[in-house]
Design an enzyme around this catalytic site. Structure first.
Site, short mmCIF file in Angstrom:
data_model
loop_
_atom_site.label_atom_id
_atom_site.label_comp_id
_atom_site.label_asym_id
_atom_site.label_seq_id
_atom_site.Cartn_x
_atom_site.Cartn_y
_atom_site.Cartn_z
N HIS A 106 41.48 58.35 -28.35
CA HIS A 106 41.03 56.70 -28.26
C HIS A 106 42.06 56.07 -29.13
O HIS A 106 41.99 54.89 -28.92
CB HIS A 106 39.60 56.55 -28.28
CG HIS A 106 39.44 55.10 -27.63
ND1 HIS A 106 38.27 54.27 -28.27
CD2 HIS A 106 39.45 54.68 -26.44
CE1 HIS A 106 38.31 53.15 -27.66
NE2 HIS A 106 38.81 53.54 -26.22
N LYS A 150 44.98 54.09 -30.92
CA LYS A 150 46.20 52.86 -30.49
C LYS A 150 46.95 52.66 -31.80
O LYS A 150 46.35 51.86 -32.77
CB LYS A 150 45.34 51.60 -29.99
CG LYS A 150 44.37 52.30 -28.90
CD LYS A 150 43.39 51.25 -28.91
CE LYS A 150 42.38 51.33 -27.58
NZ LYS A 150 41.78 52.50 -27.32
N ASP A 169 60.10 51.88 -37.18
CA ASP A 169 61.20 51.62 -38.50
C ASP A 169 60.42 52.21 -39.52
O ASP A 169 60.90 51.84 -40.93
CB ASP A 169 61.84 50.41 -38.51
CG ASP A 169 63.02 50.40 -37.78
OD1 ASP A 169 63.26 51.24 -37.10
OD2 ASP A 169 63.88 49.54 -37.53
N HIS A 173 36.44 43.53 -25.29
CA HIS A 173 37.10 44.83 -25.56
C HIS A 173 37.47 45.01 -27.25
O HIS A 173 37.89 46.09 -27.50
CB HIS A 173 38.36 45.13 -24.85
CG HIS A 173 38.84 46.51 -24.53
ND1 HIS A 173 39.99 47.14 -25.35
CD2 HIS A 173 38.32 47.52 -23.90
CE1 HIS A 173 40.08 48.19 -25.05
NE2 HIS A 173 39.05 48.53 -24.23
N LYS A 230 37.13 45.59 -31.17
CA LYS A 230 36.16 46.38 -31.73
C LYS A 230 36.37 46.11 -33.47
O LYS A 230 37.22 46.41 -34.02
CB LYS A 230 36.38 48.05 -31.63
CG LYS A 230 36.55 48.44 -30.25
CD LYS A 230 37.70 48.71 -29.62
CE LYS A 230 37.91 49.13 -28.39
NZ LYS A 230 37.02 48.98 -27.32
N ASP A 233 29.58 41.03 -45.73
CA ASP A 233 29.51 40.38 -46.93
C ASP A 233 30.74 39.40 -47.03
O ASP A 233 31.04 39.20 -48.30
CB ASP A 233 29.37 41.29 -47.89
CG ASP A 233 28.13 42.11 -48.17
OD1 ASP A 233 27.38 41.74 -47.38
OD2 ASP A 233 27.93 43.27 -48.61
#
Length: 514
Positions: free
Chosen positions: A175, A177, A182, A413, A415, A420
């Site tokens: 999952h 991404k 460079d 979508h 996450k 604090d």
């Protein structure tokens, strides 16, 4: 009668077992032979990106620069423009890469880079490559491009049928991404590659969040990519997708996009964006701070790993003690019994816990909502404050932003969570059993009062009316519009059929799969 039924069931199980064995023998995966596991190239000292960042990297040695990519169009432009600026290497790792407008344009950008002599490594989860076998085969044939697939499917047509005889392997997905260029800049977060993640196309749009990172942590992301590149669950794409077809399937697909009305809009976005110049001028909003990459061991793709080695455990250790506030955003929120107990313990310690997830009317995965709904009342009773994103028509979505996670859309979508007013996590990890124990995940834990406080402020403002506030009143659930005070006792988006489905799924022992 009971004996007859037992014999029938035993015979059925035996028959299915034989069929599974036959299918696995008939459709084996190619053996991994003579695989050459390359490593990330060192950060280049040449090229526009290296020159743009040289002075800032020297001034902030040992630190990481981060900038949130909240708007979908900007997130798309950043990837294209970084790819077009590359002079040495591009390492891209994704769960889903669609064969639509943005997916095709980004494949085109990777090939343009390879044509200039840039080394491109593309690592894709095979669950998200539907319809791309010809293009991937053609790219993999390029001397400067190598494509690899995570836990590939045995069947190329009717891929999902492979689950019938190889379920436990195929149930473990990558999952992660990331998009690294460079050795100087990387983009990671919640977005896959596809129109719905970049605010275009006819499908439901996603509220999502990425960060652009430069400086210290880029080397960690590159090293992590290398771990996945050589993982046992990863196969070279060639034997899986086959030989490249005649002609140029990617060029044909790109030519077909000339008729797409969104293409001109994205050309204008790219023409008006210049991420490299903005980085050089210090105008991209980069905050220099400390950031820690947290990721799963890729061995997770081959089977269960000790709990202490899971990203969830490592992330909890990295976050440390939570003193006052925890605000989280997860589109797929399935806390399970352990999660409910953990939130209750935080509440007992005086920590304010607030969570935003999709409402029933906004979710794109009904079974996941069932796993959340069965724990909803328990969480509310333990003191957790719950918000559910309201469904919004894409054409009516406001253009202003909800704190650090973008403009309103049809489905959540992003996450992320803030702790604090000091730290914020941005990555691929959902608060659900699948992210915890089955899929591999990654993300950045960033020391940033600005970003963390931005998320807290969004919750303090009741998410500006873009989410229902879920409460218990007289023992019953209610959904309240924080801005107008309007209340409904019927779950938004519910129907008799959906209520029945939620109830039945809630009874089933499938929470570990969600």
């Amino acid at each position: 009668m009971i004996t007859a039924v037992a014999k029938f069931l035993a015979g059925l199980v035996a028959t299915l077992g034989v069929l599974i064995v036959i299918a696995r023998l008939a459709f084996p995966l190619p053996e991994i032979e003579n695989r050459q596991d390359t490593q990330a190239l060192p950060p280049t000292t040449e090229g526009a990106l290296a020159q743009a960042l040289a002075a800032q990297e020297e001034a902030h040695a040992g630190q990481t620069g981060v900038a949130p990519l909240q708007n979908g169009a900007d997130a798309f432009a950043a990837r294209i423009l970084l790819a077009d600026a590359a002079v040495s290497s591009i390492d891209a790792q994704y769960y889903i890469w669609h064969d639509d407008l943005t997916g095709t344009l980004l494949l085109g950008a990777l090939r343009r880079a390879a044509d200039r002599g840039v080394r491109v490594r593309l690592l894709l989860d095979d669950n998200g490559t539907a319809g791309l076998d010809p293009e991937l085969a053609a790219l993999n044939a390029h001397p400067m491009i190598e494509v690899r697939l995570w836990n590939p499917f045995n069947l190329r047509r009717f891929k999902m049928l492979s689950y019938g005889f190889d379920f436990f392997r195929l149930n473990r997905r990558m999952h992660n991404k990331s998009f690294t260029v460079d050795g100087h800049a990387t983009i990671l977060g919640g977005r896959n590659i596809g129109d719905e993640y970049f605010a275009t196309g006819p499908t439901a749009l996603y509220v999502d969040l990425d960060v652009l990172a430069v400086g210290r942590v880029v080397a960690d992301v590159s090293a992590d990519f290398d771990r996945y590149w050589r993982a046992g669950a990863v196969h070279p794409a060639g034997p899986i997708v086959g030989a490249p077809p005649e002609g140029d399937p990617l060029a044909a697909r790109l030519a077909g996009l000339e008729r797409e009305p969104q293409l001109e809009e994205y050309r204008q976005i790219l023409q008006s964006s210049d991420i490299v110049t903005a980085l050089a001028a210090g105008e991209f909003g980069v905050e220099w701070t400390t950031a820690q990459l947290v990721s799963d061991d890729p061995i997770k793709g081959q089977g269960a790993v000790p709990r202490e080695d899971l990203l969830a455990s490592r992330l909890a250790d990295a976050v440390g003690k939570i003193e006052h506030r925890f605000d989280g955003v997860s589109p797929y929120f399935v806390p399970g019994r352990a999660g409910v107990e953990a939130y209750a313990q935080l509440g007992a310690q005086g920590v304010q816990v607030r969570m935003l997830t999709n409402s029933l009317e906004a979710t794109d995965v009904l079974p996941v909502h069932a796993g959340y709904a069965k724990r909803r009342e328990e969480m509310l009773r333990s003191g957790v404050e719950l918000y559910e994103l309201r469904q919004q028509a894409a054409v009516a979505a406001p253009t202003d932003r909800i704190g650090p996670f973008g403009s309103s859309g049809a489905s959540l979508h992003a996450k992320t969570f803030a702790v604090d007013g000091a730290r914020i996590f941005v990555g691929s990890f959902n608060f659900d059993p699948r992210s915890t124990t089955l899929n591999t995940e990654m993300g950045l834990l960033i020391d940033s009062e600005v970003m963390a406080q931005g998320l807290h402020d969004a919750f303090d403002a009741d998410l500006r009316g873009l989410a229902w506030r879920v409460e218990l009143e007289g023992g019953d659930l209610i959904w309240k519009d924080p801005q107008t005070g309007a209340v409904t006792t019927d779950e938004p988006g519910t129907t008799l059929l959906k209520r029945l489905a939620l109830t039945v799924i809630g009874w089933l022992p499938v929470e570990w799969l969600l």
